[in-house]
Write a protein that holds these residues in place. Structure first.
Motif, PDB file in Angstrom:
ATOM      1  N   LEU A   1      54.910 -20.454 -27.277  1.00 29.79           N
ATOM      2  CA  LEU A   1      54.372 -21.421 -28.335  1.00 29.79           C
ATOM      3  C   LEU A   1      53.074 -21.617 -28.202  1.00 29.79           C
ATOM      4  O   LEU A   1      52.433 -21.092 -27.301  1.00 29.79           O
ATOM      5  CB  LEU A   1      55.471 -22.872 -28.265  1.00 29.79           C
ATOM      6  CG  LEU A   1      56.832 -22.463 -28.099  1.00 29.79           C
ATOM      7  CD1 LEU A   1      57.320 -23.884 -28.083  1.00 29.79           C
ATOM      8  CD2 LEU A   1      57.034 -21.880 -29.495  1.00 29.79           C
ATOM      9  N   HIS A   2      52.638 -22.596 -28.847  1.00 27.87           N
ATOM     10  CA  HIS A   2      51.084 -22.900 -28.987  1.00 27.87           C
ATOM     11  C   HIS A   2      50.584 -23.409 -27.644  1.00 27.87           C
ATOM     12  O   HIS A   2      49.548 -23.160 -27.153  1.00 27.87           O
ATOM     13  CB  HIS A   2      50.485 -23.856 -30.254  1.00 27.87           C
ATOM     14  CG  HIS A   2      49.105 -23.820 -30.382  1.00 27.87           C
ATOM     15  ND1 HIS A   2      48.178 -22.949 -30.753  1.00 27.87           N
ATOM     16  CD2 HIS A   2      48.170 -24.864 -29.916  1.00 27.87           C
ATOM     17  CE1 HIS A   2      47.013 -23.272 -30.633  1.00 27.87           C
ATOM     18  NE2 HIS A   2      47.146 -24.520 -30.321  1.00 27.87           N
ATOM     19  N   GLU A   3      51.277 -24.410 -27.268  1.00 30.81           N
ATOM     20  CA  GLU A   3      51.118 -25.334 -25.993  1.00 30.81           C
ATOM     21  C   GLU A   3      51.908 -24.373 -24.801  1.00 30.81           C
ATOM     22  O   GLU A   3      52.705 -23.669 -25.178  1.00 30.81           O
ATOM     23  CB  GLU A   3      51.540 -26.656 -26.184  1.00 30.81           C
ATOM     24  CG  GLU A   3      50.445 -27.679 -26.578  1.00 30.81           C
ATOM     25  CD  GLU A   3      49.175 -27.736 -25.583  1.00 30.81           C
ATOM     26  OE1 GLU A   3      49.606 -27.083 -24.467  1.00 30.81           O
ATOM     27  OE2 GLU A   3      48.591 -28.337 -25.679  1.00 30.81           O
ATOM     28  N   VAL A   4      51.326 -24.736 -23.570  1.00 26.74           N
ATOM     29  CA  VAL A   4      51.857 -24.250 -22.576  1.00 26.74           C
ATOM     30  C   VAL A   4      53.041 -24.939 -21.890  1.00 26.74           C
ATOM     31  O   VAL A   4      53.758 -24.500 -20.959  1.00 26.74           O
ATOM     32  CB  VAL A   4      51.105 -23.964 -21.410  1.00 26.74           C
ATOM     33  CG1 VAL A   4      49.826 -22.685 -21.879  1.00 26.74           C
ATOM     34  CG2 VAL A   4      50.339 -25.097 -20.853  1.00 26.74           C
ATOM     35  N   SER A   5      53.381 -26.278 -22.110  1.00 27.08           N
ATOM     36  CA  SER A   5      54.467 -27.114 -21.876  1.00 27.08           C
ATOM     37  C   SER A   5      55.626 -26.600 -22.449  1.00 27.08           C
ATOM     38  O   SER A   5      55.992 -25.756 -23.435  1.00 27.08           O
ATOM     39  CB  SER A   5      54.045 -28.518 -22.509  1.00 27.08           C
ATOM     40  OG  SER A   5      53.847 -28.682 -23.869  1.00 27.08           O
ATOM     41  N   SER A  46      56.200 -24.170 -14.738  1.00 25.17           N
ATOM     42  CA  SER A  46      55.573 -25.279 -15.342  1.00 25.17           C
ATOM     43  C   SER A  46      53.910 -24.802 -15.546  1.00 25.17           C
ATOM     44  O   SER A  46      53.415 -24.030 -14.897  1.00 25.17           O
ATOM     45  CB  SER A  46      55.275 -26.713 -14.366  1.00 25.17           C
ATOM     46  OG  SER A  46      54.505 -27.422 -14.836  1.00 25.17           O
ATOM     47  N   GLY A  47      53.795 -24.981 -16.985  1.00 28.83           N
ATOM     48  CA  GLY A  47      52.263 -24.520 -17.391  1.00 28.83           C
ATOM     49  C   GLY A  47      52.480 -23.234 -18.074  1.00 28.83           C
ATOM     50  O   GLY A  47      51.551 -22.520 -18.556  1.00 28.83           O
ATOM     51  N   ALA A  48      53.793 -22.631 -18.041  1.00 29.12           N
ATOM     52  CA  ALA A  48      53.998 -21.417 -18.694  1.00 29.12           C
ATOM     53  C   ALA A  48      55.437 -21.197 -19.429  1.00 29.12           C
ATOM     54  O   ALA A  48      56.061 -20.140 -18.929  1.00 29.12           O
ATOM     55  CB  ALA A  48      53.907 -19.872 -17.668  1.00 29.12           C
ATOM     56  N   ARG A  49      55.746 -22.072 -19.854  1.00 31.63           N
ATOM     57  CA  ARG A  49      57.274 -22.598 -20.525  1.00 31.63           C
ATOM     58  C   ARG A  49      57.308 -21.433 -21.756  1.00 31.63           C
ATOM     59  O   ARG A  49      56.229 -21.209 -22.333  1.00 31.63           O
ATOM     60  CB  ARG A  49      57.423 -23.920 -20.579  1.00 31.63           C
ATOM     61  CG  ARG A  49      57.226 -24.838 -19.399  1.00 31.63           C
ATOM     62  CD  ARG A  49      58.474 -24.415 -18.592  1.00 31.63           C
ATOM     63  NE  ARG A  49      59.776 -25.386 -19.133  1.00 31.63           N
ATOM     64  CZ  ARG A  49      61.000 -25.183 -18.530  1.00 31.63           C
ATOM     65  NH1 ARG A  49      61.313 -23.998 -17.759  1.00 31.63           N
ATOM     66  NH2 ARG A  49      62.111 -25.758 -18.967  1.00 31.63           N
ATOM     67  N   ARG A  50      58.564 -21.191 -21.841  1.00 33.48           N
ATOM     68  CA  ARG A  50      58.617 -20.336 -23.146  1.00 33.48           C
ATOM     69  C   ARG A  50      60.129 -20.879 -24.005  1.00 33.48           C
ATOM     70  O   ARG A  50      60.867 -21.783 -23.218  1.00 33.48           O
ATOM     71  CB  ARG A  50      59.085 -18.951 -22.695  1.00 33.48           C
ATOM     72  CG  ARG A  50      58.052 -18.403 -22.083  1.00 33.48           C
ATOM     73  CD  ARG A  50      56.728 -17.815 -22.969  1.00 33.48           C
ATOM     74  NE  ARG A  50      55.677 -17.065 -22.592  1.00 33.48           N
ATOM     75  CZ  ARG A  50      54.465 -17.546 -22.023  1.00 33.48           C
ATOM     76  NH1 ARG A  50      54.419 -18.987 -21.764  1.00 33.48           N
ATOM     77  NH2 ARG A  50      53.673 -16.724 -21.538  1.00 33.48           N
ATOM     78  N   LEU A  51      60.002 -20.595 -25.073  1.00 34.63           N
ATOM     79  CA  LEU A  51      61.244 -21.077 -26.045  1.00 34.63           C
ATOM     80  C   LEU A  51      62.129 -19.662 -26.142  1.00 34.63           C
ATOM     81  O   LEU A  51      61.805 -18.724 -26.634  1.00 34.63           O
ATOM     82  CB  LEU A  51      60.748 -21.488 -27.148  1.00 34.63           C
ATOM     83  CG  LEU A  51      61.955 -22.032 -28.230  1.00 34.63           C
ATOM     84  CD1 LEU A  51      62.974 -22.901 -27.800  1.00 34.63           C
ATOM     85  CD2 LEU A  51      61.289 -22.185 -29.711  1.00 34.63           C
ATOM     86  N   SER A  52      63.383 -19.967 -25.877  1.00 33.28           N
ATOM     87  CA  SER A  52      64.631 -18.997 -26.467  1.00 33.28           C
ATOM     88  C   SER A  52      65.580 -19.566 -27.014  1.00 33.28           C
ATOM     89  O   SER A  52      65.878 -20.887 -26.971  1.00 33.28           O
ATOM     90  CB  SER A  52      65.152 -18.489 -25.239  1.00 33.28           C
ATOM     91  OG  SER A  52      64.484 -17.660 -24.373  1.00 33.28           O
ATOM     92  N   VAL A  53      65.959 -19.041 -28.379  1.00 30.54           N
ATOM     93  CA  VAL A  53      67.018 -19.705 -29.256  1.00 30.54           C
ATOM     94  C   VAL A  53      67.940 -18.706 -29.426  1.00 30.54           C
ATOM     95  O   VAL A  53      67.895 -17.592 -29.552  1.00 30.54           O
ATOM     96  CB  VAL A  53      66.230 -20.091 -30.669  1.00 30.54           C
ATOM     97  CG1 VAL A  53      67.401 -20.611 -31.730  1.00 30.54           C
ATOM     98  CG2 VAL A  53      65.244 -20.994 -30.488  1.00 30.54           C
ATOM     99  N   PHE A  54      69.196 -19.412 -29.492  1.00 32.53           N
ATOM    100  CA  PHE A  54      70.427 -18.644 -29.876  1.00 32.53           C
ATOM    101  C   PHE A  54      71.271 -19.372 -31.011  1.00 32.53           C
ATOM    102  O   PHE A  54      70.878 -20.486 -31.298  1.00 32.53           O
ATOM    103  CB  PHE A  54      71.316 -18.714 -28.526  1.00 32.53           C
ATOM    104  CG  PHE A  54      70.761 -18.103 -27.269  1.00 32.53           C
ATOM    105  CD1 PHE A  54      70.892 -16.663 -26.980  1.00 32.53           C
ATOM    106  CD2 PHE A  54      69.793 -18.881 -26.517  1.00 32.53           C
ATOM    107  CE1 PHE A  54      70.535 -16.063 -25.957  1.00 32.53           C
ATOM    108  CE2 PHE A  54      69.162 -18.166 -25.634  1.00 32.53           C
ATOM    109  CZ  PHE A  54      69.348 -16.726 -25.021  1.00 32.53           C
TER     110      PHE A  54
END
Length: 321
Positions: free
Chosen positions: A54-58, A307-315
């Protein structure tokens, strides 16, 4: 389970169990919207996004779909000192495959546990919490905001002109929209404490500030263990879906999805999920309804990574009871 399998959507949910009343058998075929009942929470889960930046790293907090223009919007707390306490958020706009198309910064809005998108032509209006107040170390909204997505803009809570307070004195308030019925639901606390309350409105009534006669108004029943952490929620027709679980590494995790019949405020199904179980530092985050050629999907997300390199997964799930 391998990342490649997740990308092809071959993940299966854990076996579900009935939490309050017996569940009906699985229906065959694809019934029309008016005939559909509720999602089968024990059915397989399939991947839409896998460890998407995402745009942010949080970490991500929630997401929603623009089902008209074909976009995903995700919301997260802005990275930096004091941002969680102030309720500063960032929205990322993406294609349906996860390519970033833009972002927007929200100052003093809240925590972002749930959001909604209202497409108006080719413009998307965001629905979020706003007017953040500090609670237990984090900022949470006390009103609902509606505003157009504007790429690159930093929006202060005080600049929002379209605000709603459907329940005076409500706190920890967040919105969700059912795109099939054009209903908006708000989740909130009363008297500064749990349990969660829900009020469901026709979207047109809500925008006209007609709050006196909601479609439904109810108190959330006991979903599972008292210490379960709510991580997302959404509605589809007459049913509320709630996601709970903690940040855990490795199997089996403790993510559950619960279905509540809003007509009776009773739990009708609760199911354990191991979707995305191979993710490192997997944490349930957000729910939304996606429409694909008119067919609804129950979507739910996970944050992962350090932390500081989080990602999103969607199911998603698309089988019916």
């Amino acid at each position: 389970m391998s990342e490649a399998m997740s990308r092809r959507g071959l993940l299966k949910a854990g076996a579900g169990f009935a939490a309050a009343t017996a569940v009906a058998g699985v229906a065959g075929g694809r019934p029309a919207l008016a005939e559909q009942g509720r999602f089968n929470l024990a059915s397989p889960s399939y991947s839409i996004l896998w460890q998407n930046k995402l745009h942010e790293v949080s970490g991500p907090q929630s997401f929603a779909f623009d089902n008209v223009n074909g976009h995903i919007y995700a919301i997260q707390v802005q990275w930096g000192n004091g941002t969680v306490e102030r309720g500063d958020l960032v929205i990322t706009k993406m294609t349906l495959t996860g390519t970033e198309l833009g972002y927007m910064v929200l100052k003093g809005f809240g925590h972002g546990v749930s959001m909604a998108v209202e497409p108006v032509g080719n413009q998307a209006y965001m629905w979020t919490e706003t007017d953040s107040q500090l609670y237990n170390g984090d900022g949470y909204g006390t009103a609902i905001a509606r505003f157009p997505f504007q790429n690159g803009r930093t929006l202060q809570a005080r600049e929002v002109t379209d605000k709603y307070t459907p329940v005076p004195g409500a706190t920890i308030i967040t919105p969700s929209i059912d795109p099939t019925l054009n209903r908006i639901t708000v989740q909130y606390w009363r008297n500064g404490a749990k349990p969660y309350h829900y009020s469901v409105y026709n979207l047109a009534d809500f925008k006209a500030r007609r709050f006196d006669n909601p479609v439904y108004r109810f108190v959330e029943p006991q979903l599972g263990p008292a210490d379960a952490v709510l991580q997302g929620w959404t509605t589809y027709r007459e049913f509320l879906y709630v996601l709970d679980g903690n940040l855990l590494t490795g199997a089996p995790g403790n993510t559950y999805i619960t279905c509540v019949d809003m007509r009776t405020a009773q739990v009708v199904h609760r199911s354990f999920s191991q979707a995305g179980i191979s993710l490192d530092r997997r944490e349930a985050e957000g729910m939304a309804i996606q429409l694909v050629n008119g067919t609804p999907r129950l979507c739910f997300g996970f944050g992962s990574g350090a932390s500081g390199a989080r990602r999103l997964s969607v199911f998603y799930k698309d089988a019916w009871m």
